[in-house]
Design a protein around this motif. Sequence first.
Motif, PDB file in Angstrom:
ATOM      1  N   GLU A  70     -17.968  18.052 -10.079  1.00 65.50           N
ATOM      2  CA  GLU A  70     -17.657  17.251  -8.888  1.00 65.50           C
ATOM      3  C   GLU A  70     -18.881  16.456  -8.441  1.00 65.50           C
ATOM      4  N   GLN A  71     -20.045  17.091  -8.454  1.00 70.79           N
ATOM      5  CA  GLN A  71     -21.275  16.376  -8.117  1.00 70.79           C
ATOM      6  C   GLN A  71     -21.541  15.277  -9.145  1.00 70.79           C
ATOM      7  N   GLY A  72     -21.283  15.578 -10.421  1.00 65.47           N
ATOM      8  CA  GLY A  72     -21.455  14.583 -11.470  1.00 65.47           C
ATOM      9  C   GLY A  72     -20.568  13.370 -11.244  1.00 65.47           C
ATOM     10  N   ALA A  73     -19.329  13.590 -10.813  1.00 66.76           N
ATOM     11  CA  ALA A  73     -18.416  12.477 -10.528  1.00 66.76           C
ATOM     12  C   ALA A  73     -18.954  11.628  -9.379  1.00 66.76           C
ATOM     13  N   ASP A  74     -19.509  12.274  -8.350  1.00 66.11           N
ATOM     14  CA  ASP A  74     -20.110  11.520  -7.244  1.00 66.11           C
ATOM     15  C   ASP A  74     -21.303  10.704  -7.730  1.00 66.11           C
ATOM     16  N   LEU A  75     -22.087  11.276  -8.642  1.00 65.33           N
ATOM     17  CA  LEU A  75     -23.234  10.557  -9.201  1.00 65.33           C
ATOM     18  C   LEU A  75     -22.774   9.386 -10.072  1.00 65.33           C
ATOM     19  N   ALA A  76     -21.694   9.563 -10.825  1.00 62.50           N
ATOM     20  CA  ALA A  76     -21.148   8.467 -11.633  1.00 62.50           C
ATOM     21  C   ALA A  76     -20.675   7.331 -10.731  1.00 62.50           C
ATOM     22  N   ARG A  77     -20.149   7.682  -9.565  1.00 64.57           N
ATOM     23  CA  ARG A  77     -19.728   6.672  -8.584  1.00 64.57           C
ATOM     24  C   ARG A  77     -20.934   5.842  -8.135  1.00 64.57           C
ATOM     25  N   GLN A  95     -17.475 -14.182  -9.202  1.00 58.32           N
ATOM     26  CA  GLN A  95     -17.252 -14.690 -10.556  1.00 58.32           C
ATOM     27  C   GLN A  95     -16.609 -13.646 -11.470  1.00 58.32           C
ATOM     28  N   LEU A  96     -16.510 -12.412 -10.984  1.00 57.16           N
ATOM     29  CA  LEU A  96     -16.000 -11.311 -11.791  1.00 57.16           C
ATOM     30  C   LEU A  96     -14.495 -11.437 -11.986  1.00 57.16           C
ATOM     31  N   VAL A  97     -14.074 -11.386 -13.238  1.00 54.51           N
ATOM     32  CA  VAL A  97     -12.648 -11.460 -13.581  1.00 54.51           C
ATOM     33  C   VAL A  97     -12.099 -10.057 -13.828  1.00 54.51           C
ATOM     34  N   LYS A  98     -12.845  -9.230 -14.583  1.00 54.79           N
ATOM     35  CA  LYS A  98     -12.343  -7.906 -14.941  1.00 54.79           C
ATOM     36  C   LYS A  98     -13.481  -7.036 -15.462  1.00 54.79           C
ATOM     37  N   ILE A  99     -13.392  -5.747 -15.142  1.00 50.30           N
ATOM     38  CA  ILE A  99     -14.237  -4.767 -15.819  1.00 50.30           C
ATOM     39  C   ILE A  99     -13.534  -4.485 -17.142  1.00 50.30           C
ATOM     40  N   VAL A 100     -14.213  -4.738 -18.243  1.00 46.80           N
ATOM     41  CA  VAL A 100     -13.594  -4.632 -19.566  1.00 46.80           C
ATOM     42  C   VAL A 100     -13.814  -3.251 -20.173  1.00 46.80           C
ATOM     43  N   LYS A 101     -15.054  -2.771 -20.135  1.00 49.84           N
ATOM     44  CA  LYS A 101     -15.396  -1.520 -20.820  1.00 49.84           C
ATOM     45  C   LYS A 101     -16.451  -0.774 -20.022  1.00 49.84           C
ATOM     46  N   VAL A 102     -16.257   0.520 -19.898  1.00 49.05           N
ATOM     47  CA  VAL A 102     -17.229   1.410 -19.269  1.00 49.05           C
ATOM     48  C   VAL A 102     -17.601   2.478 -20.287  1.00 49.05           C
ATOM     49  N   ALA A 122     -16.923   6.948 -11.791  1.00 47.70           N
ATOM     50  CA  ALA A 122     -17.197   5.515 -11.963  1.00 47.70           C
ATOM     51  C   ALA A 122     -15.891   4.732 -12.072  1.00 47.70           C
ATOM     52  N   SER A 123     -14.976   5.218 -12.904  1.00 50.34           N
ATOM     53  CA  SER A 123     -13.703   4.507 -13.088  1.00 50.34           C
ATOM     54  C   SER A 123     -12.951   4.371 -11.773  1.00 50.34           C
ATOM     55  N   ASN A 124     -12.932   5.436 -10.986  1.00 47.55           N
ATOM     56  CA  ASN A 124     -12.230   5.387  -9.705  1.00 47.55           C
ATOM     57  C   ASN A 124     -12.887   4.412  -8.737  1.00 47.55           C
ATOM     58  N   LEU A 125     -14.214   4.338  -8.749  1.00 46.27           N
ATOM     59  CA  LEU A 125     -14.900   3.372  -7.880  1.00 46.27           C
ATOM     60  C   LEU A 125     -14.483   1.954  -8.237  1.00 46.27           C
ATOM     61  N   PHE A 126     -14.474   1.644  -9.536  1.00 48.93           N
ATOM     62  CA  PHE A 126     -14.062   0.292  -9.948  1.00 48.93           C
ATOM     63  C   PHE A 126     -12.627   0.004  -9.521  1.00 48.93           C
ATOM     64  N   GLY A 127     -11.737   0.972  -9.667  1.00 48.14           N
ATOM     65  CA  GLY A 127     -10.358   0.789  -9.235  1.00 48.14           C
ATOM     66  C   GLY A 127     -10.244   0.636  -7.730  1.00 48.14           C
ATOM     67  N   ASP A 128     -10.993   1.446  -6.974  1.00 50.10           N
ATOM     68  CA  ASP A 128     -10.950   1.367  -5.514  1.00 50.10           C
ATOM     69  C   ASP A 128     -11.419   0.003  -5.015  1.00 50.10           C
ATOM     70  N   VAL A 129     -12.465  -0.531  -5.630  1.00 51.35           N
ATOM     71  CA  VAL A 129     -13.048  -1.790  -5.169  1.00 51.35           C
ATOM     72  C   VAL A 129     -12.308  -2.998  -5.740  1.00 51.35           C
ATOM     73  N   LEU A 130     -11.891  -2.929  -7.003  1.00 51.04           N
ATOM     74  CA  LEU A 130     -11.385  -4.111  -7.697  1.00 51.04           C
ATOM     75  C   LEU A 130      -9.891  -4.082  -8.001  1.00 51.04           C
ATOM     76  N   GLY A 131      -9.237  -2.987  -7.662  1.00 49.94           N
ATOM     77  CA  GLY A 131      -7.806  -2.888  -7.937  1.00 49.94           C
ATOM     78  C   GLY A 131      -7.538  -2.932  -9.427  1.00 49.94           C
ATOM     79  N   GLU A 132      -6.459  -3.585  -9.824  1.00 45.93           N
ATOM     80  CA  GLU A 132      -6.054  -3.677 -11.225  1.00 45.93           C
ATOM     81  C   GLU A 132      -7.151  -4.295 -12.091  1.00 45.93           C
ATOM     82  N   GLN A 133      -7.945  -5.190 -11.510  1.00 41.00           N
ATOM     83  CA  GLN A 133      -9.010  -5.845 -12.271  1.00 41.00           C
ATOM     84  C   GLN A 133     -10.190  -4.912 -12.536  1.00 41.00           C
ATOM     85  N   GLY A 134     -10.147  -3.725 -11.951  1.00 38.45           N
ATOM     86  CA  GLY A 134     -11.177  -2.726 -12.209  1.00 38.45           C
ATOM     87  C   GLY A 134     -10.788  -1.736 -13.288  1.00 38.45           C
TER      88      GLY A 134
END
Length: 161
Positions: A70-77, A95-102, A122-134
Amino acid sequence: MTTPISGEGGVDAYGRLAELGLTLPQVVPPVAAYLPAVQSGNHVYVSGQLPMVEGKLAATGKVGAEVTAEQGADLARICALNALAAIEALVGLGQLVKIVKVTGFVASAPGFTGQPAVINGASNLFGDVLGEQGTHARSAVGVAELPLGAPVEVEVIAEVQ
């Protein structure tokens, strides 16, 4: 045609960051001979980001030993937020269109196999901030050691306009 994150029909990344109570940090200075991010054509390649907060690692140690999953997930965020800061500094989130690869690396204690759950931070942060484009393709890899004793490291490839 691709749609930028904050353009017409896109997600307002700056607004979502504010709604989530998040502020983009300063770009983490490189700890060796590389750049935080480089643009080539319509892609930005973000160097591996450590969980740095105000110039210091937020934690050290192995996930599954000194650091919980759980701490690791927070650090990945935190790593993901640092990646967005690198993109912002290079080209701007507008200018960001999409996160392609993590690609996520987890310094793992022997027998720890929960790397995907850690990198979900990390993946959840991108989704939370960027929606489908994350949403993105991803690898989550367990490793013996990371720079400076960091528990996690995240690198990103993003499409920009």
